[in-house]
Design a protein around this motif. Structure first.
Motif, mmCIF file in Angstrom:
data_model
loop_
_atom_site.group_PDB
_atom_site.id
_atom_site.type_symbol
_atom_site.label_atom_id
_atom_site.label_comp_id
_atom_site.label_asym_id
_atom_site.label_seq_id
_atom_site.Cartn_x
_atom_site.Cartn_y
_atom_site.Cartn_z
ATOM 1 N N ASP A 268 -20.657 4.032 9.725
ATOM 2 C CA ASP A 268 -20.778 3.564 8.352
ATOM 3 C C ASP A 268 -19.457 2.953 7.912
ATOM 4 O O ASP A 268 -18.479 3.659 7.703
ATOM 5 C CB ASP A 268 -21.167 4.728 7.431
ATOM 6 N N ARG B 191 -18.538 1.909 5.193
ATOM 7 C CA ARG B 191 -18.132 2.272 3.832
ATOM 8 C C ARG B 191 -17.130 3.421 3.815
ATOM 9 O O ARG B 191 -16.471 3.654 2.805
ATOM 10 C CB ARG B 191 -19.372 2.641 3.004
ATOM 11 N N SER C 204 -24.902 14.636 8.351
ATOM 12 C CA SER C 204 -24.531 13.438 9.102
ATOM 13 C C SER C 204 -23.439 13.766 10.117
ATOM 14 O O SER C 204 -22.548 14.578 9.848
ATOM 15 C CB SER C 204 -24.019 12.360 8.144
#
Length: 316
Positions: A172, A174, A268
């Motif tokens: 990810d 981000r 996650s």
């Protein structure tokens, strides 16, 4: 340096083929003239899976001890002939250090122990005690303070590894990312927040410097780093050295906190990364005084410019 306190001379490493262990064993070997003996303890599985790497160290004169880290007999036998234990065990094996410490405390030869503390300061402030990624390391520190009396223990707290931070994000973007191949970066916050980093090479070099500096107290906490920079400063260095304008996006602190909470709720695989990056963005790597000078390393650190050069050279 003249001192009445003997320095470590016979060093045994656990986790020497791991992420940061590779840099520690390499810098130990580079400084081998300062030591009488260097070795590392590893499993049969590692010997089989990393045969070339293990054999190369063996050929260089590093003693390879094969055993089960969970076997008290294997560990006790491995300690014979060494005075210092270095743990570079990864996050998923942090609690394996407790039995290593127990055996070390009763060992007639082991005097010094360096736990696997490389990374974020787990006692930076009052809120640190509640941070999820810190819990196992905090348990190890608690055990040391309650159960060890003979050992001299040094925690080498390095903060984030710049090698990993200035790379593409796994899973990810981000969470923060510097993608050299695509010339893209995701900066955290507004990009102006300061974060102190340590290059992985410097982790090894700082570690050797710590070994070569007398540890007189039962507990020594060394907070060290290579350089302090901002996302925008790092991006500017990448742009200058690549001769290209990068595509840039931002993840605000509020958004990072939201993503962190979501990552933990969904379990996650990168949930810990979100938390650590949020801690760093909030200033959890900044110290009034760092310990580099205490171990004679001030002015020897890698700088941002040369580190970016190394990253680009490896990519090319």
């Amino acid at each position: 340096m003249a001192t009445d306190t003997p320095l470590p001379k016979k060093v045994l490493v656990f986790g020497a083929t791991g992420l940061i262990g590779k840099y520690i064993i390499q810098e130990l070997y580079n400084a081998r003239s300062s030591f009488e003996k260097i070795g590392f303890f590893t499993s049969k599985t590692t010997v089989e899976n990393k045969a070339d790497e293990v054999n190369e160290w063996k050929e260089k004169g590093v003693e390879i001890i094969v055993g089960d880290v969970n076997s008290e007999d294997d560990v006790n036998k491995a300690y014979e002939g060494y005075d210092t234990v270095v743990s570079a065990l990864g996050r998923n094996a942090i609690l394996s250090q407790v039995p290593l410490l127990k055996v070390a405390e009763s060992s007639p030869t082991i005097k010094y122990f360096y736990p696997s503390e490389y990374g974020t300061d787990i006692e930076y402030g009052p809120s640190s005690a509640a941070e999820k990624p810190h819990q196992l390391k905090l348990q190890v520190r608690k055990y040391i303070r309650e159960h060890t009396k003979k050992l001299k223990v040094t925690y080498l707290v390095t903060g984030p590894y710049s090698d990993l931070y200035f790379g593409p994000a796994g899973g990810d973007e981000r969470v923060g990312s510097f993608n050299l191949k695509e010339r893209k970066a995701t900066l955290l916050g507004n990009g102006s927040e300061q974060i102190s980093f340590t290059t992985m090479k410097d982790v090894g070099r700082l570690f050797v410097a710590a070994l070569e500096t007398p540890a007189t107290a039962h507990e020594r906490i060394l907070k060290v780093n290579s350089f302090t920079t901002t996302g925008k400063e790092a991006l500017a260095e990448f742009e200058e050295q690549t001769g290209a304008k990068w595509e840039v996006s931002y993840t605000s602190l509020e958004e990072l906190k939201r993503l962190e909470e979501e990552a933990w709720e969904k379990d996650s695989p990168i949930k810990t990364v979100f938390t650590l990056h949020r801690i760093w963005l909030e200033g959890g790597t900044l110290y009034k005084v760092r310990s580099n000078g205490e171990i004679g390393f001030e002015g020897k650190e890698e700088r941002l410019k040369e580190h970016v050069q190394e990253i680009i050279a490896k990519h090319d």
